[in-house]
Design an enzyme around this catalytic site. Structure first.
Site, PDB file in Angstrom:
ATOM      1  N   LYS A  46       0.845  -1.203   0.000  1.00 16.34           N
ATOM      2  CA  LYS A  46       0.000   0.000   0.000  1.00 16.34           C
ATOM      3  C   LYS A  46       0.880   1.253   0.000  1.00 16.34           C
ATOM      4  O   LYS A  46       0.592   2.229  -0.687  1.00 16.34           O
ATOM      5  CB  LYS A  46      -0.952  -0.026   1.203  1.00 16.34           C
ATOM      6  CG  LYS A  46      -2.050  -1.067   1.005  1.00 16.34           C
ATOM      7  CD  LYS A  46      -2.861  -1.392   2.234  1.00 16.34           C
ATOM      8  CE  LYS A  46      -3.758  -2.601   1.934  1.00 16.34           C
ATOM      9  NZ  LYS A  46      -4.511  -3.104   3.081  1.00 16.34           N
ATOM     10  N   GLN A  90      -5.324  -1.901   9.313  1.00 15.41           N
ATOM     11  CA  GLN A  90      -4.984  -3.171   8.669  1.00 15.41           C
ATOM     12  C   GLN A  90      -5.505  -4.330   9.520  1.00 15.41           C
ATOM     13  O   GLN A  90      -5.252  -4.406  10.704  1.00 15.41           O
ATOM     14  CB  GLN A  90      -3.448  -3.258   8.501  1.00 15.41           C
ATOM     15  CG  GLN A  90      -2.965  -4.486   7.770  1.00 15.41           C
ATOM     16  CD  GLN A  90      -3.470  -4.555   6.330  1.00 15.41           C
ATOM     17  OE1 GLN A  90      -3.392  -3.588   5.584  1.00 15.41           O
ATOM     18  NE2 GLN A  90      -4.010  -5.701   5.941  1.00 15.41           N
ATOM     19  N   ASP A 113     -11.342   2.186   3.138  1.00 14.89           N
ATOM     20  CA  ASP A 113     -11.498   0.738   2.944  1.00 14.89           C
ATOM     21  C   ASP A 113     -12.972   0.398   2.697  1.00 14.89           C
ATOM     22  O   ASP A 113     -13.307  -0.727   2.353  1.00 14.89           O
ATOM     23  CB  ASP A 113     -11.008  -0.023   4.196  1.00 14.89           C
ATOM     24  CG  ASP A 113      -9.767  -0.864   3.897  1.00 14.89           C
ATOM     25  OD1 ASP A 113      -9.495  -1.114   2.702  1.00 14.89           O
ATOM     26  OD2 ASP A 113      -9.084  -1.270   4.861  1.00 14.89           O
TER      27      ASP A 113
END
Ligand code: NAP
Length: 279
Positions: A46, A90, A113
């Site tokens: 990322k 995460q 997300d």
């Protein structure tokens, strides 16, 4: 059989937002709890994608002993930090953390997300409301669209019903007028459903769950699973070697859905920054 090359398309999509990134100068923050090796790899990828796009990247590293309260404080700090346009936490998180409570605390405007109920709920209405869609399903739709794979009227079978992959990809397919079947651990006869699929999307995390006898000729296969063999090789949930002989299109693992998830995260970060700038 043609490969659905998510790696190549992700580079193209990230290239396409570089000019906007230069104007907006957005920042993406990532909260990383602990040192799970898979998470370290995802986070590194990322970061690389942000550098490629010209997005500022900020990483917050926290110990895996962190309490719920302290993690919530970190989430609130990012909610209030006007220099941060979007952030993610995460997964997975350690057992002492309530994931739903953490997701609920994210400001939906910064939820790149696409996990917050607000963004998931909007996605249920129609494609026009998919403003910050969950990254993996969004990447899958972009991949199918790029290869001109029709969705409307197709039999789409989704295996796996997680909140961030199986359920939302089923909804996004329904939004595009596919006939959708969702299978999961309690499905009585998995093969009887997968055999009907024009497009089969598999998101379980089980090596060789889908074998050649479970699909029809010409099927489009999207393999979301990420597993490691005993020899340490990365593979998906589909027996690629044999199923690919019957498929018209298939995603490789790695190089299929994984890079598309990252591209979708980058696009969501740009969308979030654009909306914030216009407000
Ligand atoms: P998850 O939350 O564990 O969900 C797995 C789903 O599969 C659940 O709905 C589960 O049902 C179902 N399932 C389990 N065993 C099954 C079986 N034998 N037959 C049919 N369904 C079964 O996992 P996830 O987060 O959605 O991820 C799935 C896989 O995709 C993992 O390998 C993950 O690493 C990978 N992934 C990849 C990306 C990417 O970018 N490529 C992104 C996200 C996830 P129950 O809940 O009823 O047990």
């Amino acid at each position: 059989m043609e490969l659905l090359d998510g790696k190549a398309l992700s580079v193209q999509l990230i290239d396409s937002v570089k000019d906007e990134a230069e104007k907006l100068k957005p920042t993406l923050a990532v909260i990383l709890v602990g040192e799970n090796p898979a998470s370290l790899t995802y986070v590194k990828n990322k970061k690389k994608a942000c550098e490629h796009a010209g997005i500022e990247y900020k990483e917050i590293n926290l110990p895996d002993t962190i309490s719920q309260e302290d993690l919530l404080k970190e989430v609130n700090n990012l909610n209030e930090d006007s220099d941060v346009n979007g952030f993610i936490i995460q997964m997975p998180l350690p057992d002492q953390i309530s994931v739903p409570e953490i997701i609920r605390a994210i400001d939906p405007k910064k939820d790149v997300d696409g996990f917050h109920a607000y963004n998931l709920g909007k996605m249920f209405l129609s494609p026009d409301f998919e403003d910050l869609p969950p990254a993996t399903p969004s990447g899958i739709v972009k991949l199918l669209d790029y290869y001109n794979i029709p969705i409307r009227g197709q039999e789409v079978v989704v295996v796996g019903h997680s909140n961030h992959v199986g359920k939302p990809i089923g909804t996004m397919m329904l939004n595009r007028n596919a006939t959708v079947t969702t299978c999961h651990i309690y499905t009585k006869d998995l093969a009887s459903h997968t055999k009907q699929a024009d497009i089969l999307i598999v998101a379980v995390g089980k090596i060789n769950l889908i074998t050649e006898d479970m699909v029809k000729d010409g099927v489009v296969i999207v393999d979301v699973g990420i597993n490691r063999t005993d020899e340490g090789k990365l593979c998906g949930d589909v027996d690629f070697e044999n199923v690919s002989k019957k498929a018209s299109f298939i995603t490789p693992v790695p190089g299929g859905v994984g890079p598309m998830t990252i591209a979708a995260l980058i696009l969501n970060t740009i969308s979030a920054a654009k909306r914030q700038a216009s407000n």
